[in-house]
Scaffold this active site. Structure first.
Site, PDB file in Angstrom:
ATOM      1  CG  HIS A  19      44.244 124.084 -80.895  1.00 33.66           C
ATOM      2  ND1 HIS A  19      43.192 123.800 -81.909  1.00 33.66           N
ATOM      3  CD2 HIS A  19      43.582 124.706 -80.058  1.00 33.66           C
ATOM      4  CE1 HIS A  19      42.183 124.169 -81.767  1.00 33.66           C
ATOM      5  NE2 HIS A  19      42.407 125.017 -80.539  1.00 33.66           N
ATOM      6  CG  HIS A  22      41.799 127.779 -76.334  1.00 31.82           C
ATOM      7  ND1 HIS A  22      41.040 128.693 -77.132  1.00 31.82           N
ATOM      8  CD2 HIS A  22      41.566 126.448 -76.866  1.00 31.82           C
ATOM      9  CE1 HIS A  22      40.550 128.000 -78.275  1.00 31.82           C
ATOM     10  NE2 HIS A  22      40.925 126.529 -78.064  1.00 31.82           N
ATOM     11  CG  LEU A  23      48.042 130.800 -73.600  1.00 35.00           C
ATOM     12  CD1 LEU A  23      49.229 131.682 -73.897  1.00 35.00           C
ATOM     13  CD2 LEU A  23      48.187 129.999 -72.430  1.00 35.00           C
ATOM     14  NE  ARG A  24      39.678 130.086 -72.297  1.00 35.21           N
ATOM     15  CZ  ARG A  24      39.015 129.536 -73.360  1.00 35.21           C
ATOM     16  NH1 ARG A  24      38.924 130.129 -74.641  1.00 35.21           N
ATOM     17  NH2 ARG A  24      38.452 128.422 -73.336  1.00 35.21           N
ATOM     18  CG  ASN A  81      38.633 131.321 -79.177  1.00 38.51           C
ATOM     19  OD1 ASN A  81      39.951 131.021 -78.678  1.00 38.51           O
ATOM     20  ND2 ASN A  81      37.982 130.491 -78.753  1.00 38.51           N
ATOM     21  CE  LYS A 122      40.667 127.239 -85.211  1.00 41.78           C
ATOM     22  NZ  LYS A 122      40.826 126.714 -83.812  1.00 41.78           N
ATOM     23  CG  HIS A 160      36.206 124.247 -84.798  1.00 38.25           C
ATOM     24  ND1 HIS A 160      36.291 124.240 -83.488  1.00 38.25           N
ATOM     25  CD2 HIS A 160      35.330 123.623 -85.037  1.00 38.25           C
ATOM     26  CE1 HIS A 160      35.667 123.196 -82.994  1.00 38.25           C
ATOM     27  NE2 HIS A 160      34.729 123.126 -83.748  1.00 38.25           N
ATOM     28  CG  HIS A 170      40.060 120.703 -82.739  1.00 31.20           C
ATOM     29  ND1 HIS A 170      39.304 120.249 -83.719  1.00 31.20           N
ATOM     30  CD2 HIS A 170      39.999 121.641 -82.168  1.00 31.20           C
ATOM     31  CE1 HIS A 170      38.561 121.584 -83.857  1.00 31.20           C
ATOM     32  NE2 HIS A 170      39.077 122.428 -82.794  1.00 31.20           N
ATOM     33  CG  LEU A 182      31.689 121.986 -78.789  1.00 33.88           C
ATOM     34  CD1 LEU A 182      31.180 123.227 -78.757  1.00 33.88           C
ATOM     35  CD2 LEU A 182      31.015 120.778 -79.438  1.00 33.88           C
ATOM     36  CG  ASP A 215      40.859 122.558 -78.278  1.00 34.49           C
ATOM     37  OD1 ASP A 215      41.011 123.830 -77.769  1.00 34.49           O
ATOM     38  OD2 ASP A 215      39.849 121.842 -78.624  1.00 34.49           O
ATOM     39  CG  HIS A 226      35.619 127.111 -70.203  1.00 34.31           C
ATOM     40  ND1 HIS A 226      35.277 128.509 -70.693  1.00 34.31           N
ATOM     41  CD2 HIS A 226      35.805 126.268 -71.194  1.00 34.31           C
ATOM     42  CE1 HIS A 226      35.346 128.298 -72.033  1.00 34.31           C
ATOM     43  NE2 HIS A 226      35.664 127.006 -72.260  1.00 34.31           N
ATOM     44  CB  ALA A 247      32.742 123.125 -75.258  1.00 37.51           C
TER      45      ALA A 247
END
Length: 345
Positions: free
Chosen positions: A13, A15-17, A41, A99, A136, A174, A219, A247, A251, A263
């Site tokens: 899980h 996030h690489l943006r 996302n 997802k 999620h 998560h 979150l 996760d 940011h 978050a």
């Protein structure tokens, strides 16, 4: 024990943006992890097979030449998702999972699912072809306390869904509560769960005691200490249904340190060191490889990585930068709030 060698881990899980942020954070995950389930996302989200192919190309283009890393792509489930496109993307090997974000549950989830009935054709097709659904697991009803949203989701959404489509393979992502742990442990088939590094190390006091600390806000939000202890027990137990999903969610600091902060916690840089600390504290270093390197591949039907990683326990604590700098701006690194002596060799 002052040294432990494990198969190179995977992150189930991540996030690489995109864009400059992707270029800034990707090397930290690719340094320690062989593969990762990439969250979809973005803005706009990764909805179709074509979206996933284009995003994978951008990830691989940003990957430093000296690092070996495989992004495992996911599709963002919407009420307009085409079951045939999902099946085709999975059959080609392009997409590993889908997802499900309840609309409004977390960052960039506004295109998510409001009516589960509208995505049942997709879920039934996924059950038919053996494609995992990553969830999620929180309700978004404003009447439900934010600390209860996972438990309520399990009772009102997840359990009925599993009864309706029992062959659907579900990853409850998560997990943050003892109720989540108990529910996964009570399942006899087709359910697994990821646990993050930060939920093993912090409880809600980290966010609120002594002032609001936005860099511990995530979150699902961190819960009370009893839930953290339940997560640690599950992660270190050797139960194959639990495995690592960091996760890690970067940011830039201005978007964290503001009146309505985002978050997410950026843990990719120091996850393995923190996990070795947790497993050592629990007397379970012999289960570290299962949690980080074996259980996830088994669940997703992939081989364990052949390459090995060694962690060494140093006499003095390991230090990481307070923040990293990306083309989009600075990103604060997760501070585990205690000395960590384990380091990737």
């Amino acid at each position: 024990m002052t040294e432990i060698t494990i198969p190179r881990p995977d992150d189930w899980h991540l996030h690489l943006r995109d864009g400059a942020m992707l270029e800034g954070v990707l090397p930290y995950s690719a340094r320690d992890f062989a593969r990762a389930i990439i969250m979809p996302n973005l803005v706009p989200p990764v909805v179709t097979g074509a979206d996933a192919a284009a995003y994978r190309d951008r990830i691989l283009a940003a990957l430093p030449k000296d690092l070996d890393f495989t992004p495992l792509m996911t599709l963002y489930l919407t009420e307009g998702t085409d079951p045939a496109d999902v099946a085709s993307a999975h059959a080609s090997g392009l997409v590993t999972a889908v997802k499900l974000y309840p609309a409004g549950a977390t960052t960039n989830s506004h295109s998510g699912v409001r009516d589960l009935g509208k995505v049942m054709p997709v879920l039934e097709k996924m059950a038919e072809i053996g494609m995992p659904l990553c969830i999620h697991g929180e309700v978004t009803d404003p009447a439900v306390d934010i600390f209860d949203r996972e438990a309520v989701f399990i009772d009102t959404v997840l359990d009925p869904l599993r009864a309706r489509v029992p062959e659907l393979r579900i990853t409850l992502e998560h997990v943050t509560t003892s109720q989540g742990v108990d529910y996964v442990m009570g399942a006899d088939a087709n359910l697994a769960a990821t646990i993050t590094t930060h939920h093993l190390m912090i409880n809600r006091n980290a966010i609120l005691v002594g002032g609001i600390k936005p860099h511990y806000y995530c979150l699902p939000v961190a819960k009370r200490e009893s839930h953290r202890l339940a997560l640690r027990k599950a992660a270190t137990s050797g139960d194959k249904r639990f495995f690592l999903g960091t996760d890690s969610a970067p940011h830039v600091d201005p978007l964290k340190e503001c009146a309505c902060g985002c978050a997410g916690i950026f843990t990719a840089i120091n996850t393995l060191s923190c996990l070795a600390h947790v497993f050592e504290e629990e007397g379970a270093l012999d289960h570290l490889a299962g949690f980080t390197s074996r259980n996830g591949p088994a669940w997703y039907g992939l081989p364990v990585n052949e390459a090995m990683v060694t962690l060494v326990r140093r006499e003095t604590p390991v230090h990481w930068p307070e923040r990293i700098f990306t083309g989009d701006g600075p990103v604060t690194v997760f501070d585990p709030l205690l000395p960590i002596h384990w380091e990737v060799a």
